[in-house]
Design a protein around this motif. Structure first.
Motif, short mmCIF file in Angstrom:
data_model
loop_
_atom_site.label_atom_id
_atom_site.label_comp_id
_atom_site.label_asym_id
_atom_site.label_seq_id
_atom_site.Cartn_x
_atom_site.Cartn_y
_atom_site.Cartn_z
N ILE A 9 0.83 -1.20 0.00
CA ILE A 9 0.00 0.00 0.00
C ILE A 9 0.86 1.25 0.00
O ILE A 9 0.53 2.27 -0.62
CB ILE A 9 -0.95 -0.01 1.21
CG1 ILE A 9 -1.97 -1.16 1.05
CG2 ILE A 9 -1.66 1.32 1.38
CD1 ILE A 9 -2.80 -1.41 2.28
N LEU A 10 2.01 1.18 0.69
CA LEU A 10 2.89 2.35 0.77
C LEU A 10 3.45 2.71 -0.61
O LEU A 10 3.83 3.87 -0.84
CB LEU A 10 4.03 2.07 1.75
CG LEU A 10 3.62 1.84 3.21
CD1 LEU A 10 4.84 1.50 4.06
CD2 LEU A 10 2.91 3.06 3.77
N LEU A 11 3.52 1.73 -1.52
CA LEU A 11 4.00 2.02 -2.87
C LEU A 11 3.02 2.89 -3.64
O LEU A 11 3.41 3.56 -4.61
CB LEU A 11 4.24 0.71 -3.64
CG LEU A 11 5.30 -0.24 -3.07
CD1 LEU A 11 5.39 -1.49 -3.91
CD2 LEU A 11 6.66 0.46 -3.01
N THR A 12 1.76 2.86 -3.22
CA THR A 12 0.74 3.65 -3.92
C THR A 12 0.44 4.96 -3.22
O THR A 12 -0.43 5.71 -3.66
CB THR A 12 -0.57 2.84 -4.04
OG1 THR A 12 -1.15 2.68 -2.74
CG2 THR A 12 -0.32 1.47 -4.65
N THR A 13 1.15 5.26 -2.13
CA THR A 13 0.89 6.49 -1.39
C THR A 13 1.01 7.75 -2.27
O THR A 13 0.18 8.66 -2.15
CB THR A 13 1.85 6.60 -0.19
OG1 THR A 13 1.63 5.49 0.68
CG2 THR A 13 1.62 7.89 0.59
N PRO A 14 1.99 7.84 -3.16
CA PRO A 14 2.11 9.07 -3.98
C PRO A 14 0.88 9.41 -4.79
O PRO A 14 0.66 10.58 -5.11
CB PRO A 14 3.32 8.76 -4.87
CG PRO A 14 4.13 7.77 -4.11
CD PRO A 14 3.13 6.93 -3.38
N VAL A 15 0.04 8.39 -5.13
CA VAL A 15 -1.11 8.68 -5.97
C VAL A 15 -2.09 9.64 -5.29
O VAL A 15 -2.82 10.39 -5.93
CB VAL A 15 -1.84 7.37 -6.36
CG1 VAL A 15 -2.63 6.80 -5.19
CG2 VAL A 15 -2.77 7.60 -7.55
N THR A 16 -2.10 9.62 -3.97
CA THR A 16 -3.09 10.42 -3.24
C THR A 16 -2.75 11.90 -3.22
O THR A 16 -3.58 12.72 -2.82
CB THR A 16 -3.21 9.91 -1.79
OG1 THR A 16 -1.95 10.06 -1.13
CG2 THR A 16 -3.61 8.44 -1.76
N VAL A 17 -1.51 12.24 -3.56
CA VAL A 17 -1.13 13.66 -3.54
C VAL A 17 -0.83 14.17 -4.95
O VAL A 17 -0.32 15.28 -5.11
CB VAL A 17 0.09 13.88 -2.62
CG1 VAL A 17 -0.27 13.59 -1.18
CG2 VAL A 17 1.27 13.01 -3.06
N MET A 18 -1.15 13.36 -5.97
CA MET A 18 -0.97 13.81 -7.35
C MET A 18 -2.17 14.63 -7.80
O MET A 18 -3.31 14.31 -7.44
CB MET A 18 -0.80 12.60 -8.28
CG MET A 18 0.48 11.81 -8.09
SD MET A 18 0.56 10.41 -9.24
CE MET A 18 2.10 9.67 -8.76
#
Length: 415
Positions: free
Chosen positions: A142-151
């Motif tokens: 899940i941490l690998l997808t964290t950046p998607v939430t701030v794009m």
């Protein structure tokens, strides 16, 4: 932002600390509502108590689930601050990008560690092997997808992958607790109860969002009590689990000690056996060692039977065990003695014990027609002498006592 909020909601039950889209904005705008601050303060206090509680118990029982729960509590704490109306400085204003990054990071951290927490927390054997593996490292994907939430405009596939991970972890967590309940897990009962309040609040909120198409106005008022309930019931579950672990370990230690005693005790006489006396010798070298053998014991068994022979051996054990030397039965009718008294007193104590053997047997086994005597080989030993060498020297002296007519002590000064 709507996509971010929907993704956050998907993992809410697993973590117990996220909010739906409308709730986040209302929370940030609720700085004028005094009950928000009160509930936030109470909740943060519960989390601090949980962290102290876990640390105190970890000092007693070093269980991994206490570490994982502490990480979860820390993530709760940081997330609650980020979602609350509390001031965080100009850089972290309620609607700032930095605040959203803060919220996302700690939300994802809480979700990621929930899997390892469950794996370490639930009783062994209550989690299927496949689920046990899935609760390990996969949650950290899940941490690998964290950046998607701030794009600003995240790729659709990337966002879909994140949603899939969150829904998968939610499903795995709920399935794990459900199966553990079916397998009789007591800990799972606490965790199911702990998550029930959050599940209820989010269920009603989703009903308002999806069916009624209106915000659930009481969401904030009910969220913190539900989160507080989760913290308290999890704390109670941890306490119950630790008490049972402590009891199991105490019982295991008692059983191990009982097995150790059995392994070091002669079952007929109750005296230590050869293994026990060898360990005692290694811990503190005695000043002398002796081997005692009952004279003509085979004739006793042949004439009176093995039951009488056992009574004779028992009486000899009582006699030798009543002195100042450490007595042990080393096999058959043979006994060993370790003397830790003054060297000058060894010979006299050895002879008293040898004579006591015959007296005790006569008193405790009166059916014998002839007195039973004992022969003894005694030797003083040097500090560097090994147990095997000392026993060999004592055995040589015992053989000499037998050869010279039995019913006596043969003693030399050093081994």
């Amino acid at each position: 932002m709507a996509r971010w909020a929907r993704a956050l909601t998907m993992g809410a039950v697993l973590l117990g600390a996220a909010v739906p889209a409308h709730a986040q904005s209302s929370f940030a705008d609720a700085t004028v509502m005094t009950w928000d601050g009160v509930l936030t303060g109470i909740f943060l206090g519960l989390l601090l108590f949980s962290l102290a509680y876990n640390a105190a118990f970890y000092a007693l029982l070093r269980e991994r689930f206490l570490i994982w729960q502490s990480v979860r509590a820390f993530a709760y704490f940081a997330l609650a601050i980020g979602l609350s109306p509390l001031a965080m400085g100009g850089f972290f204003t309620p609607d700032s990008f930095a605040r959203q990054v803060w919220i996302t990071l700690f939300f994802d951290l809480g979700v990621a560690v929930s899997g390892p927490f469950l794996r370490a927390y639930l009783e062994p054997g209550t989690i299927p092997k496949r689920l046990y593996r899935l609760l390990g490292w996969p949650p950290f994907l899940i941490l690998l997808t964290t950046p998607v939430t701030v794009m600003a405009d995240p790729p659709g596939l990337y966002f879909t992958l994140r949603s899939l991970f969150l829904v998968t972890m939610l499903t795995i967590g709920v399935t794990t607790v459900a199966i553990a309940l079916l397998r009789g897990s007591r800990t799972a009962r606490y965790q199911a109860a702990a998550w029930s309040g959050i599940g209820g609040v989010y269920g009603v909120s989703l009903f308002h969002d999806i069916v009624l198409q209106t915000p659930f106005e009481s969401f904030l008022f009910l969220l913190f009590p539900a989160l507080g309930l989760e913290v308290m019931l999890t704390a109670l579950g941890i306490l119950d689990r630790l008490i049972r672990l402590r009891r199991e370990r105490t019982e295991a230690q008692a059983q191990a000690e009982a097995m150790r005693v059995i392994a070091h005790t002669d079952p007929l006489t109750g005296l230590p056996n050869r293994r026990a006396i060898e360990e005692s010798y290694g811990q503190e070298t005695p000043v002398a060692i002796a081997i005692v053998d009952l004279d003509h014991f085979k004739a006793i068994n042949d004439r009176h039977g093995h039951d009488v022979g056992d009574r004779v051996i028992f009486a000899a054990g009582v006699a030798l065990g009543s002195g100042s030397a450490m007595a042990a039965r080393i096999g058959g009718e043979e006994f060993a003695l370790l003397f830790r008294c003054e060297a000058s007193a060894v010979a006299g104590e050895a002879e008293r014990l040898r004579q006591r053997v015959g007296a005790y047997i006569a008193q405790m086994v009166p059916t014998l027609k002839r007195p039973v005597t004992a022969s003894m080989g005694l030797v003083h030993i040097a500090r560097e002498t090994s147990f095997g060498a000392a026993m060999k020297s004592a055995d040589i002296n015992l053989y000499a006592a037998k050869e010279s007519g039995r019913d006596r002590v043969v003693f030399i000064e050093a081994a």
